[in-house]
Design an enzyme around this catalytic site. Structure first.
Site, PDB file in Angstrom:
ATOM      1  N   ASN A   1       0.827  -1.214   0.000  1.00  0.00           N
ATOM      2  CA  ASN A   1       0.000   0.000   0.000  1.00  0.00           C
ATOM      3  C   ASN A   1       0.860   1.262   0.000  1.00  0.00           C
ATOM      4  O   ASN A   1       0.581   2.212  -0.726  1.00  0.00           O
ATOM      5  CB  ASN A   1      -0.932   0.022   1.213  1.00  0.00           C
TER       6      ASN A   1
ATOM      7  N   GLU B   1      -6.049  -7.626   5.448  1.00  0.00           N
ATOM      8  CA  GLU B   1      -5.411  -8.537   4.493  1.00  0.00           C
ATOM      9  C   GLU B   1      -5.362  -9.945   5.048  1.00  0.00           C
ATOM     10  O   GLU B   1      -4.574 -10.767   4.617  1.00  0.00           O
ATOM     11  CB  GLU B   1      -4.006  -8.046   4.111  1.00  0.00           C
TER      12      GLU B   1
END
Length: 155
Positions: free
Chosen positions: A42, A77
């Site tokens: 990210n 995640e």
């Protein structure tokens, strides 16, 4: 986002799947996994790229599921795989196959190729074990996989 069932659905069905396995006297295994260093993905490529990785990983894992198995996204995640009628040895093999599948997977996003790996914990339900206790035990295995260097299966 990922096509996997969400945490709320997991909370509503996981205990039922465990109870069904116990009633039918069938083995049941649980695997938890997360994408290694997802924050770095990210931070490096942006959240839309991270979303693309999440979708790609979940899609690849879903494509390997058998009837009766279920994939849930239980955190950012982090995913859970409930493997019906599956003893530990077969669950370990499935977890390793999943790890290898994702290790070879590349997500293409806006001209960038992004690789990812998984850490996985896996265990089989033991006689008298509660769904929460199994989840806790598998979560500990997941963290052992992370402490052990990531991109690995612990059972």
């Amino acid at each position: 986002l990922t096509g996997a069932c969400n945490k709320r659905y997991f909370d509503g069905t996981y205990g039922k799947k465990v109870a069904r396995a116990v009633k039918q006297d069938l083995p049941l295994s649980l695997a938890l996994f997360d994408i290694d260093f997802f924050k770095k993905i990210n931070d490096t490529y942006g959240h839309p790229a991270g979303d693309a990785v999440l979708k790609n990983v979940a899609g690849a894992v879903r494509s390997q599921l058998r009837d009766g198995d279920a994939l849930y996204r239980v955190g950012g995640e982090e995913f859970a795989l409930v493997l019906a009628a599956t003893p530990l040895e077969l669950a370990q093999q499935a977890a390793e196959a999943t790890r290898l599948l994702i290790e070879a997977l590349v997500t293409e996003f806006m001209g960038v190729r992004i690789a990812a790996t998984l850490s996985l914990g896996v265990a089989q339900l033991t006689p008298g074990e509660t769904p929460a206790a199994l989840y806790q035990r598998v979560d500990e295995k997941l963290y052992a996989a992370k402490r052990g260097g990531r991109n690995r299966v612990e059972s």
